[in-house]
Design a protein around this motif. Structure first.
Motif, mmCIF file in Angstrom:
data_model
loop_
_atom_site.group_PDB
_atom_site.id
_atom_site.type_symbol
_atom_site.label_atom_id
_atom_site.label_comp_id
_atom_site.label_asym_id
_atom_site.label_seq_id
_atom_site.Cartn_x
_atom_site.Cartn_y
_atom_site.Cartn_z
ATOM 1 N N LEU A 110 0.831 -1.204 0.000
ATOM 2 C CA LEU A 110 0.000 0.000 0.000
ATOM 3 C C LEU A 110 0.865 1.252 0.000
ATOM 4 N N ALA A 111 1.993 1.207 0.686
ATOM 5 C CA ALA A 111 2.895 2.353 0.721
ATOM 6 C C ALA A 111 3.503 2.642 -0.651
ATOM 7 N N GLU A 112 3.584 1.632 -1.514
ATOM 8 C CA GLU A 112 4.053 1.840 -2.895
ATOM 9 C C GLU A 112 2.909 2.256 -3.808
ATOM 10 N N LEU A 113 1.727 1.696 -3.554
ATOM 11 C CA LEU A 113 0.585 1.956 -4.439
ATOM 12 C C LEU A 113 0.113 3.399 -4.346
ATOM 13 N N ILE A 114 0.032 3.943 -3.140
ATOM 14 C CA ILE A 114 -0.509 5.294 -2.971
ATOM 15 C C ILE A 114 0.320 6.340 -3.709
ATOM 16 N N PRO A 115 1.644 6.372 -3.577
ATOM 17 C CA PRO A 115 2.416 7.366 -4.348
ATOM 18 C C PRO A 115 2.304 7.151 -5.856
ATOM 19 N N ALA A 116 2.164 5.891 -6.290
ATOM 20 C CA ALA A 116 2.049 5.607 -7.721
ATOM 21 C C ALA A 116 0.769 6.174 -8.313
ATOM 22 N N LEU A 117 -0.215 6.468 -7.457
ATOM 23 C CA LEU A 117 -1.497 7.019 -7.921
ATOM 24 C C LEU A 117 -1.639 8.498 -7.580
ATOM 25 N N SER A 118 -0.557 9.131 -7.172
ATOM 26 C CA SER A 118 -0.623 10.528 -6.725
ATOM 27 C C SER A 118 -1.029 11.492 -7.832
ATOM 28 N N ALA A 119 -0.862 11.066 -9.090
ATOM 29 C CA ALA A 119 -1.248 11.936 -10.207
ATOM 30 C C ALA A 119 -2.763 12.011 -10.390
ATOM 31 N N TYR A 120 -3.502 11.216 -9.622
ATOM 32 C CA TYR A 120 -4.956 11.153 -9.788
ATOM 33 C C TYR A 120 -5.627 11.530 -8.463
ATOM 34 N N PRO A 121 -5.709 12.814 -8.160
ATOM 35 C CA PRO A 121 -6.227 13.253 -6.853
ATOM 36 C C PRO A 121 -7.694 12.930 -6.628
ATOM 37 N N ASN A 122 -8.444 12.663 -7.686
ATOM 38 C CA ASN A 122 -9.868 12.375 -7.527
ATOM 39 C C ASN A 122 -10.163 10.877 -7.500
ATOM 40 N N LEU A 123 -9.107 10.079 -7.447
ATOM 41 C CA LEU A 123 -9.267 8.631 -7.337
ATOM 42 C C LEU A 123 -9.372 8.245 -5.863
ATOM 43 N N ILE A 124 -10.354 7.417 -5.521
ATOM 44 C CA ILE A 124 -10.572 6.996 -4.139
ATOM 45 C C ILE A 124 -10.345 5.492 -4.041
#
Length: 310
Positions: A110-124
């Motif tokens: 999870l600690a790797e996944l969250i930064p990898a999705l940082s370009a999508y601020p509206n993704l939950i």
């Protein structure tokens, strides 16, 4: 040539302002252009859209009925012709529900996944860690991680690695009770750890290989999670059947000892899955691919990673 979309835009702005001059100002054209465009649209439709006199402009009954249709068509056309970057941002908005079993590396993944999705601020992300295997349809699961042989052909699956199990005990327990001469002796005469299958409420079998498996009949310790079973084993209470991810660090330090290492052991596939759907949202595909990449870097050990189901 009559530009229908431009005419609809002019009409919608004019319906908002009820002033041709203000409409011209907003569209950066001259008032005669607005007048001509509205006249052409009315001619095309065969109906008057506005009642006009020297003092005011107001919508006709037909204009009031036509306005919401024109607004909807403009919104759809703007989405259709939006720049690719904007469309992608819209596609990456919304909820992605992920079902994850209880694994040692969950926090790291999870600690790797969250930064990898940082370009999508509206993704939950709805990150659901549970030992109970979720019903994909009823729980509206978008994707998840599983261990074991896939049995559901309704899932699209990517294998990301394998995991094995080992029979282990603490040196203090071995010193106290000795070593079993074979698996049958271990089953009958030695203190064992039983692990509860949260899906059935029964104890998991020790599935050592295709020919050798048994269920502890009178376990000396029963745990509903792997970490409690590991702690009971490290404390010298029981022999247990543990995932190698979990016990290898303690084998390396000597806190645990593997027994029957010479017996061939099953290796179970680890895979990421998502339901087969006629249309899969882009956000689900993106998260699926990123999660596969993260897990393959952690667990892939040279075996051929394949798509088991399409």
């Amino acid at each position: 040539m009559f530009n229908k979309l431009e005419a609809l835009k002019t009409f919608c702005i004019c319906a908002d302002t009820l002033q041709f001059k203000e409409t011209a100002h907003r569209m950066a054209v001259s008032p005669p252009v607005v007048t001509r465009t509205i006249a052409e649209l009315e001619d095309h439709l065969g109906e008057a859209l506005f009642q006009r006199n020297t003092r005011q402009v107001k919508l006709t009954a037909f204009g009031e009925q036509f306005l919401p249709q024109a607004q909807q068509l403009l919104e759809e056309s703007e989405r259709l012709f939006a720049p690719a970057q904007r469309r992608h941002a819209e596609e990456m908005s919304g909820l992605v529900r992920i079902a994850v079993p209880i694994l040692p590396d969950n926090d790291v993944v999870l600690a790797e996944l969250i930064p990898a999705l940082s370009a999508y601020p509206n993704l939950i992300l709805d990150w659901r860690v549970d030992s109970v295997r979720q019903n994909v349809v009823e729980s509206q699961i978008d994707l998840g991680i599983r261990i074991g042989n896939p049995t559901d052909n309704r899932l699209i699956i990517r294998r990301v690695g394998t995991v094995g199990e080992k029979i282990v005990a603490a040196p203090s327990l071995i010193e106290r009770v000795g070593l079993p001469k074979d698996i049958q002796a271990l089953q009958q005469y030695f203190p064992l750890c039983g692990s509860v299958d949260a899906n059935t409420g029964r104890l998991w079998s020790w599935y050592i290989n295709e020919q050798l498996q048994f269920t502890p009949r009178q376990p000396a310790f029963i745990a509903a999670d792997m970490y409690s079973g590991l702690q009971a084993t490290r404390s010298g209470l029981v022999f247990s059947h543990q995932l190698d991810w979990l016990c290898d660090p303690y084998l390396a330090t000597g806190d645990l000892v593997e027994i029957f290492a010479e017996i061939p052991k099953m290796r179970w596939p680890i895979y990421v899955y998502r339901p087969q759907q006629t249309v899969t949202p882009t956000r689900v595909k993106v998260v699926f691919d990123i999660l596969v990449d993260i897990l393959m870097r952690r667990y892939y050990s040279g075996e051929n990673s394949i798509t088991l189901s399409r």
